[in-house]
Scaffold this active site. Structure first.
Site, PDB file in Angstrom:
ATOM      1  N   HIS A  13       0.838  -1.209   0.000  1.00 25.51           N
ATOM      2  CA  HIS A  13       0.000   0.000   0.000  1.00 25.51           C
ATOM      3  C   HIS A  13       0.866   1.251   0.000  1.00 25.51           C
ATOM      4  O   HIS A  13       1.310   1.728   1.044  1.00 25.51           O
ATOM      5  CB  HIS A  13      -0.919  -0.001   1.227  1.00 25.51           C
ATOM      6  CG  HIS A  13      -2.008   1.028   1.165  1.00 25.51           C
ATOM      7  ND1 HIS A  13      -3.339   0.701   0.995  1.00 25.51           N
ATOM      8  CD2 HIS A  13      -1.974   2.381   1.234  1.00 25.51           C
ATOM      9  CE1 HIS A  13      -4.069   1.804   0.981  1.00 25.51           C
ATOM     10  NE2 HIS A  13      -3.250   2.844   1.117  1.00 25.51           N
ATOM     11  N   GLU A  16     -11.048   4.137   6.688  1.00 19.37           N
ATOM     12  CA  GLU A  16      -9.994   5.055   7.148  1.00 19.37           C
ATOM     13  C   GLU A  16     -10.677   6.310   7.679  1.00 19.37           C
ATOM     14  O   GLU A  16     -10.791   6.510   8.886  1.00 19.37           O
ATOM     15  CB  GLU A  16      -9.032   5.384   6.007  1.00 19.37           C
ATOM     16  CG  GLU A  16      -7.922   6.343   6.412  1.00 19.37           C
ATOM     17  CD  GLU A  16      -7.125   6.854   5.217  1.00 19.37           C
ATOM     18  OE1 GLU A  16      -6.017   7.344   5.450  1.00 19.37           O
ATOM     19  OE2 GLU A  16      -7.622   6.792   4.067  1.00 19.37           O
ATOM     20  N   ASP A  22       1.892   4.243   2.660  1.00 20.52           N
ATOM     21  CA  ASP A  22       0.836   5.053   2.069  1.00 20.52           C
ATOM     22  C   ASP A  22       1.395   6.180   1.199  1.00 20.52           C
ATOM     23  O   ASP A  22       1.476   6.054  -0.007  1.00 20.52           O
ATOM     24  CB  ASP A  22      -0.077   5.587   3.175  1.00 20.52           C
ATOM     25  CG  ASP A  22      -1.484   5.910   2.692  1.00 20.52           C
ATOM     26  OD1 ASP A  22      -1.774   5.689   1.506  1.00 20.52           O
ATOM     27  OD2 ASP A  22      -2.296   6.375   3.508  1.00 20.52           O
ATOM     28  N   ASP A  23       1.773   7.294   1.800  1.00 18.13           N
ATOM     29  CA  ASP A  23       2.372   8.447   1.101  1.00 18.13           C
ATOM     30  C   ASP A  23       3.525   8.927   1.976  1.00 18.13           C
ATOM     31  O   ASP A  23       3.397   9.916   2.720  1.00 18.13           O
ATOM     32  CB  ASP A  23       1.329   9.551   0.918  1.00 18.13           C
ATOM     33  CG  ASP A  23       0.102   9.058   0.170  1.00 18.13           C
ATOM     34  OD1 ASP A  23       0.162   8.949  -1.073  1.00 18.13           O
ATOM     35  OD2 ASP A  23      -0.920   8.767   0.826  1.00 18.13           O
TER      36      ASP A  23
END
Length: 345
Positions: free
Chosen positions: A21, A202, A280-281
């Site tokens: 992810h 989320e 994620d980021d």
């Protein structure tokens, strides 16, 4: 044995990691974005300050993410982004990685999605050759662009043009639209033989996870942590073997949970849910994959649990069977080097 081999063998083994992810544009370091922005004459002062991305909530995060993604313009830009991202993961100990790609973000930057994907594919091949890490791409539809755009992304993913595209998913603002709106897109991707994942649970609660499972029938759920709010749903996820792509660092940065002690990762694992870890980021949330594994340790998961998380990721990866077998063999060797079994129990 040569001196170099002796030195390598004396080095402590790295903990084996795997990631399912991560959004590739969200992995771009601010320094690289500024460099490319200067080349293109794009003012980034509203989203980057003092070497860091500027945002204060999920909406402003999306704005910063979207604008930063527009500075990548050429196939070489995307190849460099993918190769550098994967090189960093390999340095941290990652055996395998998947990252999300978005043809809609390519178009928003004025780039043909085929050029975008060709560049990212090239970066994956270069990273494999230079750093020994294997990787694949998962096309995502952006839900806040509407069902039509998500279906377009699914059709893009379903083409045979890029063999390193092996999955399809749903991303974007979870608060917009309903999962049933995107069922047709998932049917397109499913018929093409792609692995399926969907962001849910989320920003929104357990009902979002339940809706994603009911209407989209994915093998994996991106995030999914708020399933913990519904014990029956947690049991269902465990029984069906649905894998959660958990990203503690971004959950904390977005204030889904106040601290790692309050995060439900350990509770989910103890309930029998198969979890993986992702950054994620990474630069947006001041994290990386190794830090996600450290957060898991702080959350109460010991080394055997964290090895199981890596195994979960490899077993749930959208990758060819022969590659999966090789990765599991590497994981076993890495676990033995650490003095621990690689079994998932």
């Amino acid at each position: 044995m040569s001196f170099a081999a002796r030195r390598a063998s004396d080095s402590p083994p790295r903990f084996p990691l795997a990631e399912l992810h991560c959004h590739i544009e969200g992995a771009a370091p601010p320094a690289l974005v500024l460099e490319l922005a200067a080349r293109s004459g794009v003012d980034m002062s509203d989203v980057i300050a003092d070497g860091a991305y500027v945002w204060h909530d999920f909406t402003s995060f999306l704005k910063a993410y979207d604008k930063a993604s527009t500075v990548f313009r050429t196939e070489a830009d995307f190849a460099a982004l993918a190769e550098s991202h994967l090189a960093g993961l390999a340095e941290q100990g990652a055996l395998y990685a998947e990252f999300f790609i978005s043809p809609d973000h390519a178009r928003a930057g004025g780039v043909d999605p085929d050029v975008y994907t060709a560049g990212l594919s090239r970066g994956i091949v270069e990273a494999r050759e230079r750093h020994g890490i294997e990787a694949r791409m998962v096309v995502v539809g952006v839900r806040h662009l509407g069902a039509g755009a998500v279906e377009g992304a699914a059709r893009f993913a379903a083409r045979p043009n890029f063999p390193l595209i092996t999955g399809f998913g749903l991303a974007g603002d979870e608060r917009i639209g309903h999962h049933k709106d995107f069922a047709k897109a998932f049917d397109i991707a499913r018929d093409a033989g792609l692995g399926l994942t969907a962001h849910a649970g989320e920003l929104c609660g357990a009902e979002s996870v339940r809706a994603a499972i009911e209407h989209l029938k994915p093998a994996r759920i991106g995030h999914g942590v708020r399933a913990i709010e519904d014990p029956d749903l947690v049991s269902e996820i465990a029984e069906k073997g649905i894998v959660l792509e958990v990203c503690p660092g971004s959950n904390l940065a977005l204030r889904v949970y106040p601290d790692i002690a309050a995060h439900p990762l350990r509770q989910l694992v103890e309930a029998g849910v198969k979890a993986t870890l992702g950054a994620d980021d990474p630069p947006f949330f001041h994290t990386d994959l190794a830090n996600e594994y450290r957060l898991a340790a702080e959350n109460g998961l010991d080394a055997s649990h964290r090895l199981a998380i890596t195994r979960n990721a490899i077993e749930a990866a959208f990758v060819e069977g022969d590659v999966r077998r090789r990765l599991l063999e590497k994981l076993g060797l890495s676990a033995l080097a650490l003095g621990a079994p690689a079994a998932s129990e």
